[in-house]
Motif scaffolding. Sequence first.
Motif, PDB file in Angstrom:
ATOM      1  N   ALA A 122      30.145  33.983  93.439  1.00 19.70           N
ATOM      2  CA  ALA A 122      30.331  34.755  92.451  1.00 19.70           C
ATOM      3  C   ALA A 122      31.309  34.304  91.303  1.00 19.70           C
ATOM      4  CB  ALA A 122      30.421  36.240  92.660  1.00 19.70           C
ATOM      5  N   VAL A 123      31.173  34.506  90.107  1.00 18.04           N
ATOM      6  CA  VAL A 123      32.040  34.373  88.996  1.00 18.04           C
ATOM      7  C   VAL A 123      33.471  35.012  89.346  1.00 18.04           C
ATOM      8  CG1 VAL A 123      32.789  34.242  86.497  1.00 18.04           C
ATOM      9  CG2 VAL A 123      30.503  33.194  87.400  1.00 18.04           C
ATOM     10  N   SER A 124      34.659  34.499  89.427  1.00 21.11           N
ATOM     11  CA  SER A 124      35.599  35.316  89.519  1.00 21.11           C
ATOM     12  C   SER A 124      36.711  35.106  88.433  1.00 21.11           C
ATOM     13  CB  SER A 124      36.566  34.972  90.907  1.00 21.11           C
ATOM     14  OG  SER A 124      36.751  33.496  90.725  1.00 21.11           O
ATOM     15  N   GLN A 125      36.598  34.079  87.748  1.00 20.73           N
ATOM     16  CA  GLN A 125      37.443  33.891  86.341  1.00 20.73           C
ATOM     17  C   GLN A 125      36.652  32.973  85.355  1.00 20.73           C
ATOM     18  OE1 GLN A 125      40.822  34.678  85.888  1.00 20.73           O
ATOM     19  NE2 GLN A 125      40.731  35.925  87.940  1.00 20.73           N
ATOM     20  N   VAL A 126      37.091  33.431  84.245  1.00 17.11           N
ATOM     21  CA  VAL A 126      36.596  32.518  82.971  1.00 17.11           C
ATOM     22  C   VAL A 126      37.802  31.925  82.378  1.00 17.11           C
ATOM     23  CG1 VAL A 126      35.151  32.853  80.893  1.00 17.11           C
ATOM     24  CG2 VAL A 126      34.699  34.322  82.688  1.00 17.11           C
ATOM     25  N   TYR A 127      37.671  30.443  81.921  1.00 18.62           N
ATOM     26  CA  TYR A 127      38.467  29.973  81.385  1.00 18.62           C
ATOM     27  C   TYR A 127      38.204  29.284  80.117  1.00 18.62           C
ATOM     28  CZ  TYR A 127      40.754  29.643  86.070  1.00 18.62           C
ATOM     29  OH  TYR A 127      41.431  29.977  87.115  1.00 18.62           O
ATOM     30  N   LEU A 128      38.838  29.704  79.208  1.00 17.12           N
ATOM     31  CA  LEU A 128      38.452  29.296  77.505  1.00 17.12           C
ATOM     32  C   LEU A 128      39.451  28.269  77.277  1.00 17.12           C
ATOM     33  CD1 LEU A 128      38.889  33.124  76.055  1.00 17.12           C
ATOM     34  CD2 LEU A 128      36.811  31.716  77.209  1.00 17.12           C
ATOM     35  N   ASP A 129      38.589  27.514  75.925  1.00 14.12           N
ATOM     36  CA  ASP A 129      39.250  26.495  75.641  1.00 14.12           C
ATOM     37  C   ASP A 129      40.504  27.066  74.468  1.00 14.12           C
ATOM     38  OD1 ASP A 129      39.307  24.425  72.975  1.00 14.12           O
ATOM     39  OD2 ASP A 129      38.408  23.386  74.344  1.00 14.12           O
ATOM     40  N   ASP A 130      41.486  26.421  74.492  1.00 20.55           N
ATOM     41  CA  ASP A 130      42.633  26.857  73.566  1.00 20.55           C
ATOM     42  C   ASP A 130      42.287  26.821  72.325  1.00 20.55           C
ATOM     43  OD1 ASP A 130      44.238  27.388  75.730  1.00 20.55           O
ATOM     44  OD2 ASP A 130      45.299  25.548  75.915  1.00 20.55           O
ATOM     45  N   ALA A 131      41.541  25.657  71.688  1.00 21.95           N
ATOM     46  CA  ALA A 131      41.186  25.684  70.339  1.00 21.95           C
ATOM     47  C   ALA A 131      40.147  26.288  69.768  1.00 21.95           C
ATOM     48  CB  ALA A 131      41.033  23.963  70.146  1.00 21.95           C
ATOM     49  N   THR A 132      39.120  26.542  70.801  1.00 23.67           N
ATOM     50  CA  THR A 132      37.998  27.112  69.963  1.00 23.67           C
ATOM     51  C   THR A 132      37.573  28.761  70.597  1.00 23.67           C
ATOM     52  OG1 THR A 132      36.404  26.285  71.895  1.00 23.67           O
ATOM     53  CG2 THR A 132      36.640  24.995  69.982  1.00 23.67           C
ATOM     54  N   ALA A 133      38.171  29.237  71.797  1.00 26.41           N
ATOM     55  CA  ALA A 133      38.357  30.241  72.619  1.00 26.41           C
ATOM     56  C   ALA A 133      36.985  30.556  73.296  1.00 26.41           C
ATOM     57  CB  ALA A 133      38.592  31.558  71.491  1.00 26.41           C
ATOM     58  N   GLU A 134      36.180  29.352  73.512  1.00 24.66           N
ATOM     59  CA  GLU A 134      34.849  29.385  73.855  1.00 24.66           C
ATOM     60  C   GLU A 134      34.814  29.097  75.434  1.00 24.66           C
ATOM     61  OE1 GLU A 134      31.709  29.919  72.539  1.00 24.66           O
ATOM     62  OE2 GLU A 134      33.141  30.495  70.862  1.00 24.66           O
ATOM     63  N   PRO A 135      34.249  29.807  76.353  1.00 27.04           N
ATOM     64  CA  PRO A 135      34.278  29.305  77.679  1.00 27.04           C
ATOM     65  C   PRO A 135      34.090  27.985  78.023  1.00 27.04           C
ATOM     66  CG  PRO A 135      32.460  30.922  77.152  1.00 27.04           C
ATOM     67  CD  PRO A 135      33.252  30.733  75.986  1.00 27.04           C
ATOM     68  N   THR A 136      34.891  27.140  78.771  1.00 30.04           N
ATOM     69  CA  THR A 136      34.612  25.861  79.269  1.00 30.04           C
ATOM     70  C   THR A 136      34.426  25.737  80.600  1.00 30.04           C
ATOM     71  OG1 THR A 136      36.791  25.497  79.166  1.00 30.04           O
ATOM     72  CG2 THR A 136      35.704  24.992  77.166  1.00 30.04           C
ATOM     73  N   PHE A 137      35.031  26.705  81.500  1.00 28.33           N
ATOM     74  CA  PHE A 137      35.008  26.707  83.097  1.00 28.33           C
ATOM     75  C   PHE A 137      34.939  27.912  83.423  1.00 28.33           C
ATOM     76  CE2 PHE A 137      36.963  22.490  82.211  1.00 28.33           C
ATOM     77  CZ  PHE A 137      36.477  21.764  83.224  1.00 28.33           C
ATOM     78  N   VAL A 138      34.258  28.087  84.721  1.00 26.93           N
ATOM     79  CA  VAL A 138      34.139  29.388  85.528  1.00 26.93           C
ATOM     80  C   VAL A 138      34.725  29.105  86.887  1.00 26.93           C
ATOM     81  CG1 VAL A 138      32.389  30.760  84.133  1.00 26.93           C
ATOM     82  CG2 VAL A 138      31.926  29.393  85.958  1.00 26.93           C
ATOM     83  N   ALA A 139      35.307  29.894  87.370  1.00 25.31           N
ATOM     84  CA  ALA A 139      35.745  29.696  88.772  1.00 25.31           C
ATOM     85  C   ALA A 139      34.887  30.694  89.669  1.00 25.31           C
ATOM     86  CB  ALA A 139      37.264  30.145  89.158  1.00 25.31           C
ATOM     87  N   ALA A 140      34.416  30.220  90.617  1.00 28.75           N
ATOM     88  CA  ALA A 140      33.357  30.698  91.669  1.00 28.75           C
ATOM     89  C   ALA A 140      34.329  31.156  93.180  1.00 28.75           C
ATOM     90  CB  ALA A 140      32.049  29.967  91.871  1.00 28.75           C
ATOM     91  N   ARG A 141      33.893  32.155  93.368  1.00 23.85           N
ATOM     92  CA  ARG A 141      34.484  32.464  94.795  1.00 23.85           C
ATOM     93  C   ARG A 141      33.565  31.901  95.845  1.00 23.85           C
ATOM     94  NH1 ARG A 141      38.569  36.294  95.100  1.00 23.85           N
ATOM     95  NH2 ARG A 141      38.753  37.354  93.011  1.00 23.85           N
ATOM     96  N   VAL A 142      33.987  31.007  96.839  1.00 24.51           N
ATOM     97  CA  VAL A 142      32.989  30.444  97.757  1.00 24.51           C
ATOM     98  C   VAL A 142      33.581  30.715  99.446  1.00 24.51           C
ATOM     99  CG1 VAL A 142      32.210  28.781  96.313  1.00 24.51           C
ATOM    100  CG2 VAL A 142      34.229  28.192  97.535  1.00 24.51           C
TER     101      VAL A 142
END
Length: 70
Positions: free
Chosen positions: A23-43
């Motif tokens: 499951a997605v636990s975190q969403v990481y945004l690009d500093d320049a565009t504020a668009e999501p670039t990575f998610v962290a998934a709990r495993v």
Amino acid sequence: MADNYDNLYSCTVVDEDGSRIGAVSQVYLDDATAEPTFVAARVGFFGNKEVLVPLDVRPALGIAKEDRLV
């Protein structure tokens, strides 16, 4: 600021074969565009580990469902 990405937290990350990663636990945004670039998934059995999943591979993998991230 960019759109609200809270809907990503209800997604499940799956691999290319459709097997559940976690499951997605975190969403990481690009500093320049504020668009999501990575998610962290709990495993793991207890979900106590996390893996980072780049979101830029999603279009290449042909995601069809909104509630799953590949």
